[in-house]
Scaffold this motif. Structure first.
Motif, PDB file in Angstrom:
ATOM      1  N   ALA A  94       0.768  -1.226   0.152  1.00 30.37           N
ATOM      2  CA  ALA A  94      -0.160   0.165   0.004  1.00 30.37           C
ATOM      3  C   ALA A  94       0.960   1.232  -0.059  1.00 30.37           C
ATOM      4  N   LEU A  95       2.047   1.237   0.825  1.00 28.67           N
ATOM      5  CA  LEU A  95       2.928   2.489   0.799  1.00 28.67           C
ATOM      6  C   LEU A  95       3.487   2.603  -0.500  1.00 28.67           C
ATOM      7  N   ALA A  96       3.871   1.916  -1.225  1.00 31.44           N
ATOM      8  CA  ALA A  96       4.521   1.833  -2.401  1.00 31.44           C
ATOM      9  C   ALA A  96       3.553   1.885  -3.672  1.00 31.44           C
ATOM     10  N   ASN A  97       2.290   1.716  -3.286  1.00 34.12           N
ATOM     11  CA  ASN A  97       1.197   1.980  -4.304  1.00 34.12           C
ATOM     12  C   ASN A  97       1.792   0.945  -5.583  1.00 34.12           C
ATOM     13  N   ILE A  98       2.095  -0.140  -5.215  1.00 33.72           N
ATOM     14  CA  ILE A  98       2.283  -1.326  -6.020  1.00 33.72           C
ATOM     15  C   ILE A  98       1.010  -1.741  -6.786  1.00 33.72           C
ATOM     16  N   GLN A  99       0.965  -1.862  -8.082  1.00 31.16           N
ATOM     17  CA  GLN A  99      -0.223  -2.276  -8.582  1.00 31.16           C
ATOM     18  C   GLN A  99       0.001  -3.251  -9.690  1.00 31.16           C
ATOM     19  N   THR A 100      -0.912  -4.161 -10.097  1.00 29.35           N
ATOM     20  CA  THR A 100      -0.649  -5.243 -11.026  1.00 29.35           C
ATOM     21  C   THR A 100      -1.832  -5.445 -12.116  1.00 29.35           C
ATOM     22  N   THR A 101      -1.676  -5.954 -13.219  1.00 26.28           N
ATOM     23  CA  THR A 101      -2.553  -6.247 -14.112  1.00 26.28           C
ATOM     24  C   THR A 101      -2.304  -7.327 -14.785  1.00 26.28           C
ATOM     25  N   GLU A 349      20.939  -5.122 -21.188  1.00 25.24           N
ATOM     26  CA  GLU A 349      21.378  -6.743 -21.499  1.00 25.24           C
ATOM     27  C   GLU A 349      19.964  -7.433 -21.304  1.00 25.24           C
ATOM     28  N   ARG A 350      19.285  -6.984 -20.430  1.00 23.23           N
ATOM     29  CA  ARG A 350      18.025  -7.749 -19.988  1.00 23.23           C
ATOM     30  C   ARG A 350      16.800  -6.838 -19.939  1.00 23.23           C
ATOM     31  N   SER A 351      15.577  -7.433 -20.336  1.00 29.87           N
ATOM     32  CA  SER A 351      14.322  -6.764 -19.932  1.00 29.87           C
ATOM     33  C   SER A 351      13.835  -7.640 -18.767  1.00 29.87           C
ATOM     34  N   LEU A 352      13.071  -7.142 -18.058  1.00 33.20           N
ATOM     35  CA  LEU A 352      12.563  -7.813 -16.664  1.00 33.20           C
ATOM     36  C   LEU A 352      11.370  -7.332 -16.512  1.00 33.20           C
ATOM     37  N   VAL A 353      10.509  -8.216 -16.049  1.00 33.38           N
ATOM     38  CA  VAL A 353       9.119  -7.930 -15.298  1.00 33.38           C
ATOM     39  C   VAL A 353       9.040  -8.657 -13.976  1.00 33.38           C
ATOM     40  N   TYR A 354       8.144  -8.227 -13.092  1.00 35.29           N
ATOM     41  CA  TYR A 354       7.706  -9.067 -12.038  1.00 35.29           C
ATOM     42  C   TYR A 354       6.349  -9.590 -12.108  1.00 35.29           C
ATOM     43  N   VAL A 355       6.325 -10.993 -11.874  1.00 37.54           N
ATOM     44  CA  VAL A 355       5.124 -11.667 -12.058  1.00 37.54           C
ATOM     45  C   VAL A 355       4.514 -12.036 -10.643  1.00 37.54           C
ATOM     46  N   LYS A 356       3.346 -11.874 -10.434  1.00 35.17           N
ATOM     47  CA  LYS A 356       2.537 -12.173  -9.254  1.00 35.17           C
ATOM     48  C   LYS A 356       2.280 -13.579  -9.171  1.00 35.17           C
ATOM     49  N   THR A 357       2.811 -14.613  -8.466  1.00 32.84           N
ATOM     50  CA  THR A 357       2.796 -15.863  -8.619  1.00 32.84           C
ATOM     51  C   THR A 357       1.818 -16.500  -7.823  1.00 32.84           C
ATOM     52  N   ASP A 358       1.342 -15.696  -6.766  1.00 35.10           N
ATOM     53  CA  ASP A 358       0.121 -16.561  -6.023  1.00 35.10           C
ATOM     54  C   ASP A 358      -1.245 -15.295  -5.992  1.00 35.10           C
ATOM     55  N   GLU A 390      -0.262 -12.217 -14.126  1.00 33.63           N
ATOM     56  CA  GLU A 390      -0.497 -11.185 -13.514  1.00 33.63           C
ATOM     57  C   GLU A 390       0.891 -10.455 -13.345  1.00 33.63           C
ATOM     58  N   ILE A 391       1.109  -9.147 -13.703  1.00 32.34           N
ATOM     59  CA  ILE A 391       2.461  -8.581 -13.649  1.00 32.34           C
ATOM     60  C   ILE A 391       2.373  -7.289 -13.025  1.00 32.34           C
ATOM     61  N   VAL A 392       3.339  -6.748 -12.388  1.00 28.34           N
ATOM     62  CA  VAL A 392       3.433  -5.551 -11.500  1.00 28.34           C
ATOM     63  C   VAL A 392       3.703  -4.543 -12.800  1.00 28.34           C
ATOM     64  N   THR A 393       2.590  -3.499 -12.626  1.00 31.21           N
ATOM     65  CA  THR A 393       2.654  -2.425 -13.613  1.00 31.21           C
ATOM     66  C   THR A 393       2.879  -1.135 -13.084  1.00 31.21           C
ATOM     67  N   ASN A 394       3.128  -0.847 -11.799  1.00 33.51           N
ATOM     68  CA  ASN A 394       3.322   0.048 -10.929  1.00 33.51           C
ATOM     69  C   ASN A 394       3.916  -0.331  -9.659  1.00 33.51           C
ATOM     70  N   GLY A 395       5.324   0.522  -9.568  1.00 29.11           N
ATOM     71  CA  GLY A 395       6.201   0.010  -8.401  1.00 29.11           C
ATOM     72  C   GLY A 395       7.051  -1.088  -8.607  1.00 29.11           C
ATOM     73  N   THR A 396       7.461  -1.217  -9.717  1.00 30.98           N
ATOM     74  CA  THR A 396       8.268  -2.329 -10.081  1.00 30.98           C
ATOM     75  C   THR A 396       9.591  -2.269  -9.400  1.00 30.98           C
ATOM     76  N   PHE A 397      10.121  -0.829  -9.350  1.00 30.44           N
ATOM     77  CA  PHE A 397      11.531  -0.970  -8.943  1.00 30.44           C
ATOM     78  C   PHE A 397      11.538  -1.181  -7.310  1.00 30.44           C
ATOM     79  N   THR A 398      10.242  -0.709  -6.953  1.00 28.86           N
ATOM     80  CA  THR A 398      10.168  -1.179  -5.433  1.00 28.86           C
ATOM     81  C   THR A 398      10.208  -2.616  -5.093  1.00 28.86           C
TER      82      THR A 398
END
Length: 577
Positions: A94-101, A349-358, A390-398
């Motif tokens: 909530a503090l980092a406003n992490i959003q997923t899509t 060198e790489r393109s990275l995303v974070y996936v919500k696994t649960d 489902e991936i992180v679309t806001n707050g990825t660097f957090t």
């Protein structure tokens, strides 16, 4: 009567026995459950990691097995998490406003018009750069232009220089002026010398007429533009031709864009491109692609695309961020996955995303993806994601920062895959008995050179390298096989360079190559006087790893010395045979 009492006592004893069986077992079960609970708690004990090697996880404090540094507490792992998964608290989310899509097959909103979007910057037009130099040796007495960004005009006074050679040339002019009738060639030669130093006819005539020698001479601007670099200061002594200023004419600038490999086929010189600057988001500027770099950058996997923009109104400043849109053949289909550009972390060198696994908990895993084209605010993904992820679309660097703190794979800490390696001792190298006997003369001077590397003593390294080189050159390598002979020739080359060099960093670079060639030979020698240990530091050679030979089992690192003395491990032992 006695019989009745016996029956009563027997009934009481039976009741006690039944009660013990019932309640005693329950207490035992409770105790077992408590013991089991405590044991489960023990499995969640504190883990310890290394600040330089976060992949190391130990159940107790101690030293890092790779570099010898003290282990530090790591965040306890959450039950049920995979190796590279991380879990965040709801409060942190909530503090980092992490959003997923949740992603799916779709066409980007602005992809239907077939426009390819490129990101870039405004740069100085190199064709409009010029250098203002001194035309003679001298000392700068006054510098009239002293800071970058200053506007200058052609003919403007830039500096005043005291030039001893020019003083002598003026005296020659005054002297030969009285002889111009009798010796016109000499007179004209002196005048031409002054012209070559960029003095005007008017200045030369003034010197001749006045008969006075000027000590300080002006330097005037030959072009108009903006000062991009000041290369001298007042009081500096400059040589003839030495630059004083760099000047750029910003009447035209370059818009330089980065294009991915997958976009190259849609680009060509002469294409029309619409440029939008972040400073003027509501204005589009028309330009033409004037250059496409023929070389692909290995670091970024992109090519530079350039367009020239008129800048007579001084709207564009070098360094401004711009976006270019080019009409091209769209490669998207209804089955192409698209994700917001904000979801992608690009390291070059790489393109990275974070996936919500649960789906029911904030558990994430880093995933490497392959990007197709960028269309506006969307990337097309050709590999790495599936429909419905489902991936992180806001707050990825957090999220990435949390992964770093937990010692997991992250943007800056790429986990290294462990590949099965063939032991060096299993490399098939055939050595004659005679060669092996001669090779034994190399071991001691090599080990002394290695110890000098451990001590970071470049002079001693060079001295022991000379002894090692002498022993190497005494070997008869003509009877060796082609591969073995190549190893020895390269070893001799490396030791020779080390012996002639006292730059420790450079010596260590050649020591890496020496060991790559010498160690496979040494471990196939069967006449060793004592055991040798093949040791390896995974951080040496730009994290590619490097090996060396040692007669001690304890690691003493020759590539870092005191900086990381115990970084490394024994990977093979060559026993006396």
């Amino acid at each position: 009567m006695n019989k009745n009492i016996a029956y009563i006592l027997l009934a009481v004893a039976g009741g006690i026995l039944v009660g013990w069986l019932i309640f005693g077992n329950n207490n035992a079960a409770s105790k077992n459950a408590a013991d089991q609970h405590d044991h489960v708690g023990e499995t969640a004990a504190q883990l310890w990691t290394c600040s330089m090697h976060p992949q190391i996880m130990q159940p107790a404090p101690g030293d890092c097995p790779l570099c010898g540094m003290d282990l530090i507490p790591a965040e306890s792992g959450a039950d049920g998490l995979a190796l590279n998964e991380i879990k965040m608290s709801e409060n942190a989310m909530a503090l980092a406003n992490i959003q997923t899509t949740v992603i799916g097959s779709a066409v980007a909103e602005d992809a239907t018009d077939g426009m390819i979007s490129l990101s870039g910057k405004i740069a100085i037009n190199e064709e409009n750069k010029s250098v203002q130099s001194s035309y003679f040796d001298g000392r700068i007495e006054r510098l009239n232009v002293s800071y970058e960004g200053q506007q200058i005009n052609r003919g403007q006074l830039l500096a005043t220089i005291y030039a001893p050679n020019l003083v002598a040339a003026q005296q020659e002019l005054i002297t030969t002026a009285s002889l111009k009738a009798s010796q016109p060639a000499l007179y004209n030669a002196v005048r031409n010398k002054l012209k070559n130093w960029k003095l005007t006819e008017k200045q030369i005539d003034a010197i001749e007429t006045s008969g006075k020698v000027l000590e300080n001479f002006p330097i005037y601007a030959t072009v108009s533009g903006t000062v991009s670099e000041v290369m001298a200061r007042e009081g500096d002594f400059v040589k003839q031709g030495q630059p004083i200023l760099k000047v750029s004419n910003l009447n035209s600038v370059w818009a330089q864009f980065d294009a991915y490999e997958s976009q190259i086929s849609n680009l060509k010189e002469g294409q029309k491109i619409k440029v939008v600057a972040n400073a003027y988001p509501n204005k589009e500027f028309d330009a033409t692609v004037s250059f496409i770099d023929p070389m692909l950058s290995n670091a970024t996997r992109t090519v530079t695309v350039r367009a020239t923009l008129k800048n007579s109104d001084d709207l564009f400043k070098p360094g401004m961020f711009v976006t270019g849109k080019i009409k091209g053949a769209s490669t998207m289909s209804s089955e192409m996955l698209t994700i917001p550009a904000s979801a992608v972390m690009w390291t070059g060198e790489r393109s990275l995303v974070y996936v919500k696994t649960d789906p029911n908990a904030p558990v994430f895993e880093m995933r490497e993806v392959t990007i197709g084209t960028r269309n506006g605010t969307q990337y097309t993904i050709t590999k790495g994601l599936n429909n419905g992820d489902e991936i992180v679309t806001n707050g990825t660097f957090t999220v990435d920062s949390a992964a770093q703190l937990q010692g997991k794979n992250s943007m800056m800490n790429k986990g290294k895959e462990k590949h099965a390696q063939v032991p060096l001792s299993e490399m098939k190298i055939e050595l004659s008995e005679k060669f092996q006997k001669e090779f034994m003369n190399i071991i001691n001077p090599y080990l002394q050179m290695k110890d000098a590397f451990v001590a970071s003593d470049a002079k001693q390294v060079s001295a022991h390298a000379k002894t090692t080189l002498k022993a190497l050159k005494a070997l008869n390598i003509e009877d060796l096989g082609q591969m073995e002979k190549a190893h020895m020739i390269k070893s001799i080359e490396m030791v020779e360079v080390i012996s002639k060099n006292e730059n420790l960093d450079n010596q260590r670079e050649h020591f890496v190559i020496l060991n790559e060639n010498l160690v496979p030979i040494a471990i196939n020698v069967k006449m060793l006087d004592a055991a040798l240990y093949v040791q390896k530091c995974p951080m040496a050679n730009n994290d590619k790893g490097a090996v060396w030979l040692s007669k001690e089992e304890g690691v003493r690192n020759p590539y870092y010395g005191d900086q990381m003395m115990t970084c490394g491990s024994v990977i093979e032992t060559v026993s006396k045979r």
